[in-house]
Scaffold this motif. Structure first.
Motif, PDB file in Angstrom:
ATOM      1  N   ASN A  17      15.145  -6.300 -15.213  1.00  0.00           N
ATOM      2  CA  ASN A  17      13.794  -5.851 -15.494  1.00  0.00           C
ATOM      3  C   ASN A  17      12.834  -6.286 -14.374  1.00  0.00           C
ATOM      4  N   SER A  18      12.978  -7.529 -13.887  1.00  0.00           N
ATOM      5  CA  SER A  18      12.091  -8.007 -12.821  1.00  0.00           C
ATOM      6  C   SER A  18      12.380  -7.280 -11.495  1.00  0.00           C
ATOM      7  N   ALA A  25       6.699  -1.734  -7.873  1.00  0.00           N
ATOM      8  CA  ALA A  25       5.513  -2.229  -7.172  1.00  0.00           C
ATOM      9  C   ALA A  25       5.599  -1.895  -5.674  1.00  0.00           C
ATOM     10  N   ALA A  26       6.803  -2.022  -5.086  1.00  0.00           N
ATOM     11  CA  ALA A  26       6.983  -1.707  -3.669  1.00  0.00           C
ATOM     12  C   ALA A  26       6.762  -0.214  -3.425  1.00  0.00           C
ATOM     13  N   LEU A  30       3.806   1.344  -1.133  1.00  0.00           N
ATOM     14  CA  LEU A  30       4.085   2.291  -0.059  1.00  0.00           C
ATOM     15  C   LEU A  30       3.255   3.569  -0.235  1.00  0.00           C
ATOM     16  N   GLU A  31       3.157   4.040  -1.475  1.00  0.00           N
ATOM     17  CA  GLU A  31       2.351   5.237  -1.753  1.00  0.00           C
ATOM     18  C   GLU A  31       0.873   4.984  -1.441  1.00  0.00           C
ATOM     19  N   LYS A  32       0.362   3.830  -1.819  1.00  0.00           N
ATOM     20  CA  LYS A  32      -1.043   3.491  -1.548  1.00  0.00           C
ATOM     21  C   LYS A  32      -1.287   3.314  -0.051  1.00  0.00           C
ATOM     22  N   LYS A  33      -0.290   2.781   0.684  1.00  0.00           N
ATOM     23  CA  LYS A  33      -0.427   2.633   2.133  1.00  0.00           C
ATOM     24  C   LYS A  33      -0.519   3.997   2.799  1.00  0.00           C
TER      25      LYS A  33
END
Length: 127
Positions: A17-18, A25-26, A30-33
């Protein structure tokens, strides 16, 4: 009594799960970058476009001023011809005019003038 080993052992499901959360999150990072890079490129392009439009505006202002000055000069031409006509009408025919045989039309301000354009042009090189 012996203690349970299950309390000390890490759950296999929790580690999966983690890892999934870290991967998500990665991917989101990447999408936000990519989104940030696109917005930055748009901002740079918009700044360049604004510079070009401001330059065109300045050029248009210069051309408008030049057109206004040109109009003022053209406005003066009829007045200049009127002054020349008055001058030529007030002047008496001189001996030089009678010798060269200039017509009365010259006194009205109509005179042909030859401009030596061949002398004004730079010599062209022929090869």
């Amino acid at each position: 009594m012996r203690q349970s080993v299950a309390a000390n052992r890490a759950s296999h499901g929790a580690s999966l799960n983690s890892q999934a959360n870290i991967a998500a999150a990665a991917a989101k990072l990447l999408e936000k970058k990519k989104e940030f890079d696109a917005v930055s490129a748009l901002e740079r392009t918009s700044a360049l476009f604004l510079e070009r439009i401001e330059g065109l505006g300045e050029d248009c202002d210069i051309m408008a001023d030049a057109g206004q000055a040109h109009g003022q000069v053209l406005e003066q031409w009829p007045k200049m011809f009127q002054i020349l006509s008055l001058f030529l009408a007030s002047r008496e025919p001189s001996q030089e005019d009678t010798i060269t045989g200039e017509s009365p039309a010259i006194l009205d301000g109509q005179r042909l003038v030859r401009i030596p354009i061949d002398e004004l042009q730079p010599p062209s090189e022929t090869t």
